[in-house]
Design an enzyme around this catalytic site. Structure first.
Site, PDB file in Angstrom:
ATOM      1  N   HIS A 189      23.164   2.386 -21.801  1.00 59.86           N
ATOM      2  CA  HIS A 189      23.954   1.234 -21.143  1.00 59.86           C
ATOM      3  C   HIS A 189      24.229   1.564 -19.433  1.00 59.86           C
ATOM      4  O   HIS A 189      24.506   0.334 -18.853  1.00 59.86           O
ATOM      5  CB  HIS A 189      24.791   1.441 -21.774  1.00 59.86           C
ATOM      6  CG  HIS A 189      25.348   0.719 -22.856  1.00 59.86           C
ATOM      7  ND1 HIS A 189      26.072   1.232 -24.619  1.00 59.86           N
ATOM      8  CD2 HIS A 189      24.600  -0.085 -24.070  1.00 59.86           C
ATOM      9  CE1 HIS A 189      25.941   0.203 -25.094  1.00 59.86           C
ATOM     10  NE2 HIS A 189      24.716  -0.379 -24.679  1.00 59.86           N
ATOM     11  N   GLU A 431     -12.140  -7.708  11.865  1.00 60.64           N
ATOM     12  CA  GLU A 431     -11.581  -6.968  12.431  1.00 60.64           C
ATOM     13  C   GLU A 431     -11.626  -6.474  13.844  1.00 60.64           C
ATOM     14  O   GLU A 431     -10.742  -6.384  15.091  1.00 60.64           O
ATOM     15  CB  GLU A 431     -10.071  -5.720  12.167  1.00 60.64           C
ATOM     16  CG  GLU A 431      -9.533  -6.247  10.706  1.00 60.64           C
ATOM     17  CD  GLU A 431      -9.244  -4.581   9.908  1.00 60.64           C
ATOM     18  OE1 GLU A 431      -8.136  -4.940   9.642  1.00 60.64           O
ATOM     19  OE2 GLU A 431      -9.920  -4.047   9.698  1.00 60.64           O
ATOM     20  N   ASP A 455      -5.442  -7.732  13.622  1.00 60.23           N
ATOM     21  CA  ASP A 455      -6.758  -6.873  14.709  1.00 60.23           C
ATOM     22  C   ASP A 455      -7.097  -6.946  15.568  1.00 60.23           C
ATOM     23  O   ASP A 455      -8.005  -6.915  16.454  1.00 60.23           O
ATOM     24  CB  ASP A 455      -6.872  -5.457  13.945  1.00 60.23           C
ATOM     25  CG  ASP A 455      -5.799  -4.540  13.025  1.00 60.23           C
ATOM     26  OD1 ASP A 455      -5.532  -3.708  14.242  1.00 60.23           O
ATOM     27  OD2 ASP A 455      -6.179  -3.732  12.084  1.00 60.23           O
ATOM     28  N   CYS A 502      -6.930 -12.929   6.329  1.00 58.13           N
ATOM     29  CA  CYS A 502      -5.978 -12.551   5.226  1.00 58.13           C
ATOM     30  C   CYS A 502      -5.164 -11.359   6.186  1.00 58.13           C
ATOM     31  O   CYS A 502      -4.111 -11.157   6.002  1.00 58.13           O
ATOM     32  CB  CYS A 502      -6.845 -11.664   4.099  1.00 58.13           C
ATOM     33  SG  CYS A 502      -7.403  -9.983   4.917  1.00 58.13           S
TER      34      CYS A 502
HETATM   35  C1  PEP Z   1      -5.242  -7.518   9.949  1.00 57.63           C
HETATM   36  O1  PEP Z   1      -5.560  -6.581  10.722  1.00 57.63           O
HETATM   37  O2  PEP Z   1      -5.076  -8.702  10.187  1.00 57.63           O
HETATM   38  C2  PEP Z   1      -5.088  -7.400   8.299  1.00 57.63           C
HETATM   39  C3  PEP Z   1      -4.393  -7.981   7.561  1.00 57.63           C
HETATM   40  O3  PEP Z   1      -4.943  -5.811   8.811  1.00 57.63           O
HETATM   41  P1  PEP Z   1      -3.165  -5.022   8.715  1.00 57.63           P
HETATM   42  O4  PEP Z   1      -2.621  -6.042   9.061  1.00 57.63           O
HETATM   43  O5  PEP Z   1      -2.875  -4.914   7.823  1.00 57.63           O
HETATM   44  O6  PEP Z   1      -3.763  -4.199   9.913  1.00 57.63           O
HETATM   45 MG    MG Z   2      -6.474  -4.442  10.299  1.00 55.17          MG
END
Ligand code: PEP
Ligand code: MG
Length: 587
Positions: A189, A431, A455, A502
């Protein structure tokens, strides 16, 4: 120091520890001299019942419309007034000629024992309720009511052996940031109440009360059931971010459009989500994302304080992949170093950590440890649509070695008869400028690439992404970055490989038309940005996006590129008036 318990109530809290003293439900026996004295003890017991009833009813009233809370208090009231219990206590006093405290403690402990041996875990969890009522009665009888939790001077994280349900019901969410207990289970609970009140909690920690001192700083991760005592700066920073994301997510669901991302002319754009914690999957699904374009796995390091453990990895990957089916999940292998999670790397201090020992550079130097993560990803791959991605690959030799290592792990699994997805796609992050320039040589080793603009911008412009002194030079719309994105898409498509983005740029609405125009196949953004990015996609036509992208390649400055996109969308998407900082950094 990290402790693992049972995640009882979702949420993250950071605060200082307040240790709660606990009265045992045990009391010394006093033999009564006369029948009158025994009658007097019965009266004392009845007065205590009356007084506890009054307290419980007050707490129930204060719960307002927290239905679960009211129900639980009703159950406590039922126990308090149970005729069998009443009869046993009163009979104990009169026939055993003992004091009321003793009769209450023996009766209630007897009831607890009966509940405790039940097969049904739900009934077993009710032991805490019996104890709660018994303890309240004893406190009334001996006149030492427990430290009032309501009078705390500042918000705290409560640390206790156990919390009684009625105590939990009395907690004020503004004063108690979270609680952690040695005892407790998923269906107690106390746990149900914590959820109803929205207080993060971890229970079943077994020995946490003997490890924590008053005033220690605690991070309570009620999502995974972790408690970190006196965290490092790095852990604090990480959890502050996670907390902010968690709260943002709560608000987000109200404004969602779960349909696919379509351009003005009806072209479908793959819009995936970046996640850092397993529980984010739930939100990602509700938002209708087309998969997970980046699962940053670094957080796993936090829960592996005794070294790498394949099962921890496997369970999480398997769960995420199966929950996301049929959509895909891109798992990125550890990207430690640089600004991320240096704890546990046992490395010397580096003058230039971003140019130093990080990501696959570490993995390749410690193949046995790295293989643990690879094995777990491969094993989980049969339960979903998993793709594997390596971060920070700059040399073809690295890529060959990574593939060789993966092959070794695959062969070992085959030899042991453990299944895995033989067709699992393998990709790399782009990157660094080196990766862009030599991409045609790397592509034969991969199925896809995903551009990490965070990056890529830092390494292209030689600007530390975390250094505020040079933040004005950090610009993902710089021609050098845009031209590399264009190159990556063209070169990859010429070899039949797909391209995602990403990095944070994918989540900046002003960058979205450009990325679509360059022909990027997938955008992957933080879940909180999905609604805005979807809106932007909906106001851009494919043809205009291409034109803008083409034009941007010959524009001198990032600011002018943003102005170009801005002038195109402002009429269709007036809310786009972004903060100048968002414009600059790419989100
Ligand atoms: C990036 O470098 O754009 C990336 C997606 O990786 P992180 O931000 O985790 O370094
Ligand atoms: Mg990165």
């Amino acid at each position: 120091m990290l402790f693992r318990g049972i995640p009882a109530s979702h949420g993250i809290a950071i605060g200082s520890a307040f240790l709660l003293k606990v009265e045992e439900l045990r009391h010394a026996r006093r033999i009564l001299e006369s029948h009158e004295e025994a009658e007097g003890e019965v009266k004392r017991f009845q007065t205590a019942v009356f007084s506890v009833r009054h307290d419980l009813e007050n707490i129930a009233d204060s719960m307002g419309d927290v239905v679960e809370g009211r129900q639980i208090l009703e159950f406590l009231l039922l126990l308090l007034q149970d005729p069998m219990i009443k009869k046993e206590v009163e009979g104990g006093i009169l026939t055993g000629m003992v004091n009321a405290e003793y009769a209450v403690s023996t009766t209630f402990r007897g009831v607890m024992e009966k509940f405790d041996v039940m097969d049904d875990p739900y009934i077993r969890e009710r032991v805490a309720d019996v104890k709660d009522v018994g303890r309240r009665l004893i406190e009334k009888l001996i006149g030492t009511e427990k430290e009032a939790l309501n009078n705390l001077e500042q918000p705290v994280v409560l640390v206790a052996k156990d919390l009684d349900p009625s105590e939990t019901a009395g907690l004020k969410p503004g004063q108690v940031l979270a609680f952690v207990t040695d005892m407790g289970g998923r269906t107690s609970h106390t746990t149900i109440l914590a959820r109803a009140l929205g207080i993060p909690a971890v229970v079943g920690l077994q020995r946490i009360t003997s490890e924590i001192h008053p005033g220690d700083t605690l991070i309570v991760d009620g999502i995974h059931g972790h408690v970190i005592v006196n965290p490092t700066e790095e852990e604090l920073k990480y959890y502050r971010d996670v907390k902010a994301r968690f709260m943002e997510a709560e608000n987000l669901l109200q404004q969602m459009n779960p349909g696919p991302a379509l351009t003005e002319d009806g072209n479908r754009i793959e819009l995936a989500a970046n996640i850092e914690l397993p529980h984010e999957v739930e939100l990602v699904k509700k938002l209708g994302a087309d998969g997970i374009g980046l699962f940053r796995t670094e957080f796993l390091r936090l829960i592996q304080e005794n070294g790498e453990n394949e099962e921890d990895h496997y369970e999480i990957y398997e769960k995420i992949a199966s929950e996301m089916l049929p959509k895909s999940v891109i798992i990125r292998t550890y990207d430690m170093g640089g600004d991320k999670f240096r704890t546990g790397l046992d490395t010397v201090r580096e003058a230039n950590p971003f140019l130093g020992y990080r990501a696959v550079r570490i993995g390749l130097e410690r193949p046995a440890e790295f293989s643990i993560q690879l094995r777990a990803i491969l094993r989980a791959s049969v339960h979903g649509n998993i793709r594997l991605m390596f971060p920070m690959v700059t040399h073809v030799e690295q890529l060959r070695r990574l593939r060789d290592l993966l092959k070794l792990v695959q062969n070992d699994l085959t030899a042991r008869g453990i299944p895995f997805d033989k067709k699992m796609q393998i990709g790399i992050m782009v990157e660094t400028p080196a990766t862009v320039i030599a991409l045609d040589l790397m592509l034969p080793y991969v199925d896809f690439v995903s551009i990490g603009t965070n990056d890529l911008t830092q390494y292209t412009l030689a600007v530390d992404r975390g250094n505020p002194r040079v933040a004005d030079l950090y610009d993902s719309f710089h021609p050098a970055v845009l031209r590399q994105i264009d190159t990556v898409v063209r070169v990859s498509h010429s070899q039949g490989k797909w391209v995602g983005v990403c990095g944070s740029m994918a989540g900046n609405p002003l960058a979205v038309p450009l990325l679509i125009g360059f022909g990027v196949d997938e955008l992957s953004v933080a879940p909180s940005l999905i609604p805005d990015v979807k809106k932007m996609i909906a106001v851009v036509s494919t043809c205009a996006a291409r034109e803008m992208a083409e034009k941007s390649l010959s524009i001198e400055t990032g600011l002018m590129v943003r102005a170009l996109v801005h002038s195109y969308v402002i009429g269709k998407y007036p809310e786009i008036l972004l903060d100048e900082n968002d414009w600059k950094t790419g989100g």
